[in-house]
Design an enzyme around this catalytic site. Structure first.
Site, PDB file in Angstrom:
ATOM      1  N   ASP A  74       0.811  -1.224   0.000  1.00 48.02           N
ATOM      2  CA  ASP A  74       0.000   0.000   0.000  1.00 48.02           C
ATOM      3  C   ASP A  74       0.845   1.274   0.000  1.00 48.02           C
ATOM      4  O   ASP A  74       0.445   2.302   0.560  1.00 48.02           O
ATOM      5  CB  ASP A  74      -0.969   0.012   1.202  1.00 48.02           C
ATOM      6  CG  ASP A  74      -1.857  -1.211   1.217  1.00 48.02           C
ATOM      7  OD1 ASP A  74      -2.207  -1.695   0.125  1.00 48.02           O
ATOM      8  OD2 ASP A  74      -2.209  -1.676   2.318  1.00 48.02           O
TER       9      ASP A  74
ATOM     10  N   GLN B  10       1.964  -6.120  -3.176  1.00 49.50           N
ATOM     11  CA  GLN B  10       2.424  -6.209  -1.773  1.00 49.50           C
ATOM     12  C   GLN B  10       3.726  -5.407  -1.602  1.00 49.50           C
ATOM     13  O   GLN B  10       3.936  -4.458  -2.337  1.00 49.50           O
ATOM     14  CB  GLN B  10       2.594  -7.669  -1.329  1.00 49.50           C
ATOM     15  CG  GLN B  10       1.291  -8.449  -1.187  1.00 49.50           C
ATOM     16  CD  GLN B  10       0.715  -8.961  -2.486  1.00 49.50           C
ATOM     17  OE1 GLN B  10       1.387  -9.638  -3.234  1.00 49.50           O
ATOM     18  NE2 GLN B  10      -0.533  -8.657  -2.772  1.00 49.50           N
TER      19      GLN B  10
ATOM     20  N   LYS C 214       1.791   1.974  -5.150  1.00 45.80           N
ATOM     21  CA  LYS C 214       2.310   1.382  -6.389  1.00 45.80           C
ATOM     22  C   LYS C 214       1.360   1.635  -7.565  1.00 45.80           C
ATOM     23  O   LYS C 214       1.790   1.914  -8.671  1.00 45.80           O
ATOM     24  CB  LYS C 214       2.503  -0.134  -6.212  1.00 45.80           C
ATOM     25  CG  LYS C 214       3.529  -0.489  -5.141  1.00 45.80           C
ATOM     26  CD  LYS C 214       3.614  -1.983  -4.922  1.00 45.80           C
ATOM     27  CE  LYS C 214       2.377  -2.581  -4.292  1.00 45.80           C
ATOM     28  NZ  LYS C 214       2.088  -2.143  -2.921  1.00 45.80           N
TER      29      LYS C 214
ATOM     30  N   GLY D 287      -4.594  -4.335  -3.767  1.00 45.24           N
ATOM     31  CA  GLY D 287      -5.582  -3.302  -4.070  1.00 45.24           C
ATOM     32  C   GLY D 287      -4.788  -2.072  -4.475  1.00 45.24           C
ATOM     33  O   GLY D 287      -4.131  -1.468  -3.636  1.00 45.24           O
ATOM     34  N   HIS D 288      -4.787  -1.762  -5.759  1.00 41.38           N
ATOM     35  CA  HIS D 288      -3.959  -0.667  -6.272  1.00 41.38           C
ATOM     36  C   HIS D 288      -4.863   0.477  -6.731  1.00 41.38           C
ATOM     37  O   HIS D 288      -5.712   0.295  -7.604  1.00 41.38           O
ATOM     38  CB  HIS D 288      -3.073  -1.170  -7.429  1.00 41.38           C
ATOM     39  CG  HIS D 288      -2.053  -2.186  -6.977  1.00 41.38           C
ATOM     40  ND1 HIS D 288      -1.163  -2.777  -7.833  1.00 41.38           N
ATOM     41  CD2 HIS D 288      -1.774  -2.685  -5.746  1.00 41.38           C
ATOM     42  CE1 HIS D 288      -0.384  -3.615  -7.144  1.00 41.38           C
ATOM     43  NE2 HIS D 288      -0.746  -3.578  -5.879  1.00 41.38           N
TER      44      HIS D 288
HETATM   45  P1  GDP Z   1      -0.776   0.249  -3.520  1.00 36.52           P
HETATM   46  O1  GDP Z   1      -1.369  -1.017  -3.033  1.00 36.52           O
HETATM   47  O2  GDP Z   1       0.700   0.321  -3.291  1.00 36.52           O
HETATM   48  O3  GDP Z   1      -1.125   0.546  -4.953  1.00 36.52           O
HETATM   49  O4  GDP Z   1      -1.410   1.412  -2.652  1.00 36.52           O
HETATM   50  P2  GDP Z   1      -2.976   1.567  -2.251  1.00 36.52           P
HETATM   51  O5  GDP Z   1      -3.706   2.017  -3.443  1.00 36.52           O
HETATM   52  O6  GDP Z   1      -3.457   0.350  -1.555  1.00 36.52           O
HETATM   53  O7  GDP Z   1      -2.860   2.672  -1.136  1.00 36.52           O
HETATM   54  C1  GDP Z   1      -2.342   3.919  -1.378  1.00 36.52           C
HETATM   55  C2  GDP Z   1      -3.409   4.963  -1.037  1.00 36.52           C
HETATM   56  O8  GDP Z   1      -2.822   6.225  -0.954  1.00 36.52           O
HETATM   57  C3  GDP Z   1      -4.488   5.078  -2.101  1.00 36.52           C
HETATM   58  O9  GDP Z   1      -5.686   5.443  -1.477  1.00 36.52           O
HETATM   59  C4  GDP Z   1      -3.968   6.211  -2.990  1.00 36.52           C
HETATM   60  O10 GDP Z   1      -5.019   6.889  -3.686  1.00 36.52           O
HETATM   61  C5  GDP Z   1      -3.349   7.104  -1.958  1.00 36.52           C
HETATM   62  N1  GDP Z   1      -2.193   7.893  -2.420  1.00 36.52           N
HETATM   63  C6  GDP Z   1      -1.185   7.530  -3.245  1.00 36.52           C
HETATM   64  N2  GDP Z   1      -0.249   8.508  -3.290  1.00 36.52           N
HETATM   65  C7  GDP Z   1      -0.683   9.488  -2.496  1.00 36.52           C
HETATM   66  C8  GDP Z   1      -0.137  10.761  -2.081  1.00 36.52           C
HETATM   67  O11 GDP Z   1       0.951  11.160  -2.476  1.00 36.52           O
HETATM   68  N3  GDP Z   1      -0.878  11.481  -1.200  1.00 36.52           N
HETATM   69  C9  GDP Z   1      -2.081  11.057  -0.723  1.00 36.52           C
HETATM   70  N4  GDP Z   1      -2.731  11.848   0.121  1.00 36.52           N
HETATM   71  N5  GDP Z   1      -2.616   9.897  -1.071  1.00 36.52           N
HETATM   72  C10 GDP Z   1      -1.928   9.111  -1.932  1.00 36.52           C
HETATM   73  P1  IMO Z   2      -0.921  -4.239  -2.201  1.00 29.39           P
HETATM   74  O1  IMO Z   2      -0.471  -4.818  -3.520  1.00 29.39           O
HETATM   75  C1  IMO Z   2      -0.967  -4.596   2.125  1.00 29.39           C
HETATM   76  C2  IMO Z   2      -1.051  -8.649   3.778  1.00 29.39           C
HETATM   77  C3  IMO Z   2      -2.295  -9.094   4.536  1.00 29.39           C
HETATM   78  C4  IMO Z   2      -1.678 -10.025   5.550  1.00 29.39           C
HETATM   79  C5  IMO Z   2      -0.574 -10.699   4.752  1.00 29.39           C
HETATM   80  C6  IMO Z   2      -0.950 -12.070   4.183  1.00 29.39           C
HETATM   81  O2  IMO Z   2      -2.217  -3.527  -2.284  1.00 29.39           O
HETATM   82  O3  IMO Z   2       0.165  -3.454  -1.568  1.00 29.39           O
HETATM   83  P2  IMO Z   2      -2.494 -12.791   2.133  1.00 29.39           P
HETATM   84  O4  IMO Z   2      -3.947 -12.580   1.884  1.00 29.39           O
HETATM   85  O5  IMO Z   2      -1.612 -12.227   1.074  1.00 29.39           O
HETATM   86  O6  IMO Z   2      -2.146 -14.214   2.436  1.00 29.39           O
HETATM   87  O7  IMO Z   2      -2.190 -11.971   3.500  1.00 29.39           O
HETATM   88  O8  IMO Z   2      -0.252  -9.827   3.687  1.00 29.39           O
HETATM   89  N1  IMO Z   2      -1.281  -8.146   2.413  1.00 29.39           N
HETATM   90  C7  IMO Z   2      -1.202  -6.867   2.061  1.00 29.39           C
HETATM   91  N2  IMO Z   2      -1.016  -5.755   2.809  1.00 29.39           N
HETATM   92  N3  IMO Z   2      -1.087  -4.492   0.803  1.00 29.39           N
HETATM   93  C8  IMO Z   2      -1.251  -5.591   0.029  1.00 29.39           C
HETATM   94  O9  IMO Z   2      -1.224  -5.540  -1.320  1.00 29.39           O
HETATM   95  C9  IMO Z   2      -1.360  -6.846   0.660  1.00 29.39           C
HETATM   96  N4  IMO Z   2      -1.543  -8.108   0.220  1.00 29.39           N
HETATM   97  C10 IMO Z   2      -1.482  -8.903   1.294  1.00 29.39           C
HETATM   98  O10 IMO Z   2      -2.938  -8.006   5.140  1.00 29.39           O
HETATM   99  O11 IMO Z   2      -1.065  -9.287   6.574  1.00 29.39           O
HETATM  100 MG    MG Z   3      -2.910  -1.675  -1.804  1.00 26.52          MG
END
Ligand code: GDP
Ligand code: IMO
Ligand code: MG
Length: 431
Positions: free
Chosen positions: A13, A224, A16, A40-41
């Protein structure tokens, strides 16, 4: 720099999805190579929010080819729903812009039941996403998994199911005390998914290598983060795949000599969702503030993310393992308004000062962060487009991260939208 891997450097998170969406502009192909719909991207483009779980984050551009590699574990229903959802939002998804590997393993209903069943009965929960990821990878390694191409071969599919289901049903009923699954209905339902996905099935390694030969740029999208890697993470509180850059090659069918750069996505502070040690976690009002201002809720499960200060020990560890060539620093805007910022530069363990991430979980759990303090900034930086307009203290924070990780920051992100980004240098080149 034609072929670039983007990976997470912390516990996932990091942003990416945003960084891949941004860089995809200069690529022709975007490839997922590991993980599944535990990811979840998030992408925010022209005010619209998109969350992708399986489909690569290049899909919002009409002219990109998105590939799902053999290293991914694929839940066919989730993929079909994601395609339908995107089409409903006027994003074209067809075999002209999405292909899936015939060798990818399929997440079956019993994988999901085992995943959630174990979380229910276990004393020490891992806090998985309950999407069946671990059990599917287990079957892959045990050589009892079902691959995408087998969904459309009824004979092989039926035979494999008949071999594996007695064992799965015994485990489900006797150990996890849940309901058994029915082979005939799985065969029917999953064969139908196979037929829907048939036009998308391909040999991804062939497609990818042909594209590279033709001179196209490729972006590999990690899921991840490094600390969730099955080998290099905080085992057993990890996911079941290799999340580091090295995984892109075997998860897509390409050799390491084709890779030109590795971008590590790093959040300006640290978050973690699920269980496991987290040395810089904050249990105070600053932690709550980061969680609230950063809207730190999981994009897949909606769970509240644990928050803490930036930990240079773990990001340095990630930079080494993946030979990261540059960093994309995200969510810098969230730190605005804090008087003092802390960065963890080492851990104290008993009388020792550790500068490398320890392997033993017990040691990590007992580590105390050693912090250095930097002055914060009060301004809202989320509208800044030019690096020269950034407050001096923001720039000093970025410089200090570069020094500690010994890696240049090429991109900073100051908000969720594609345009809320300052690119010092595009990893694909600035032209
Ligand atoms: P990922 O799994 O690495 O793709 O990241 P996620 O999408 O799960 O979580 C990142 C969260 O931060 C999302 O809600 C994005 O919309 C938000 N986000 C990404 N970059 C920024 C930033 O520079 N500032 C803020 N405020 N939010 C951001
Ligand atoms: P993105 O790509 C954050 C975490 C779960 C748990 C552990 C194992 O959005 O960054 P799993 O279901 O993979 O067997 O769970 O890994 N986890 C993540 N945490 N971002 C993710 O993906 C994750 N995918 C799995 O919360 O701790
Ligand atoms: Mg994510």
């Amino acid at each position: 720099m034609p072929n670039i891997i983007v990976i997470g450097t912390q516990w996932g998170d990091e942003g990416k999805g945003k960084v891949v969406d941004l860089l995809a502009d200069k690529a022709r192909l975007v490839v997922r190579f590991q993980g599944g719909n535990n990811a979840g991207h998030t992408m925010v483009v022209q005010g619209e929010l998109f969350i992708s779980h399986l489909i690569p984050s290049g899909i919002l551009y009409p002219d990109k080819m998105c590939l799902i590699g053999n290293g991914v574990v694929l839940d066919p229903k989730v993929l079909i729903d994601e395609i339908t959802h995107l089409r409903g939002r006027n994003i074209s998804v067809t075999p002209d812009n999405l292909l899936i590997s015939k060798n990818a393993h399929v997440i079956m209903p019993y994988h999901k039941q085992i995943d959630s069943g174990r979380e229910r009965v276990k004393g020490k929960k891992l806090g998985t996403t309950c999407r069946g990821i671990g059990p599917c990878y287990e079957d892959k390694v045990a050589r009892t998994g079902i691959r995408v191409c087998e969904l459309i071969d009824p004979e092989v599919f039926e035979e494999k199911l008949s071999l594996i289901l007695p064992e799965k049903n015994f485990y489900l009923k006797e150990f996890l005390k849940c309901e058994a699954v029915d082979g005939a209905s799985i065969l029917k339902e999953y064969s139908a998914y196979g037929e829907i996905l048939r036009p998308y099935m391909a040999d991804i390694s062939v497609v990818l290598n042909q594209a590279i030969k033709a001179g196209h740029h490729v972006l590999f999208e990690g899921a991840q983060g490094t600390l969730l890697d099955i080998d290099h993470g905080t085992y057993p509180y990890v996911t079941s795949s290799n999340t580091v850059a090295g995984s892109a090659c075997c998860g897509a069918g390409i050799g390491p000599t084709q890779i030109d750069a590795v971008v590590g996505v790093v959040k300006a502070y640290t978050t973690r969702v699920g269980s496991g040690p987290f040395p810089t976690e904050l249990h105070d009002e600053i932690g709550d503030r980061l969680q609230e201002k950063g809207a730190e809720f999981g994009a897949t499960t909606g769970r509240r993310r644990r928050c803490g200060w930036f930990d240079a020990v773990l990001v340095r560890n990630a930079a080494r393992i993946s030979s990261i060539t540059s960093l994309a620093l995200t969510k810098l805007d969230i730190l605005g308004g804090l008087k003092t910022l802390k960065i963890c530069t080492a851990y104290r363990y008993g009388g020792d000062r550790l500068t490398e991430f320890p392997s033993e979980l017990k040691v990590l759990e007992a580590c105390e962060p050693i912090y250095e303090e930097l002055p914060g900034w009060s301004d809202d930086i989320s509208g800044i487009q030019d690096e020269n307009d950034l407050p001096e203290n923001t720039r000093a924070y970025v410089r200090r991260i570069e020094e500690l990780i010994e890696t240049p920051v090429q991109i900073i992100s100051v908000g969720p939208a594609r345009k809320q980004t300052i690119v010092f240098q595009n990893p694909f080149g600035n032209s």
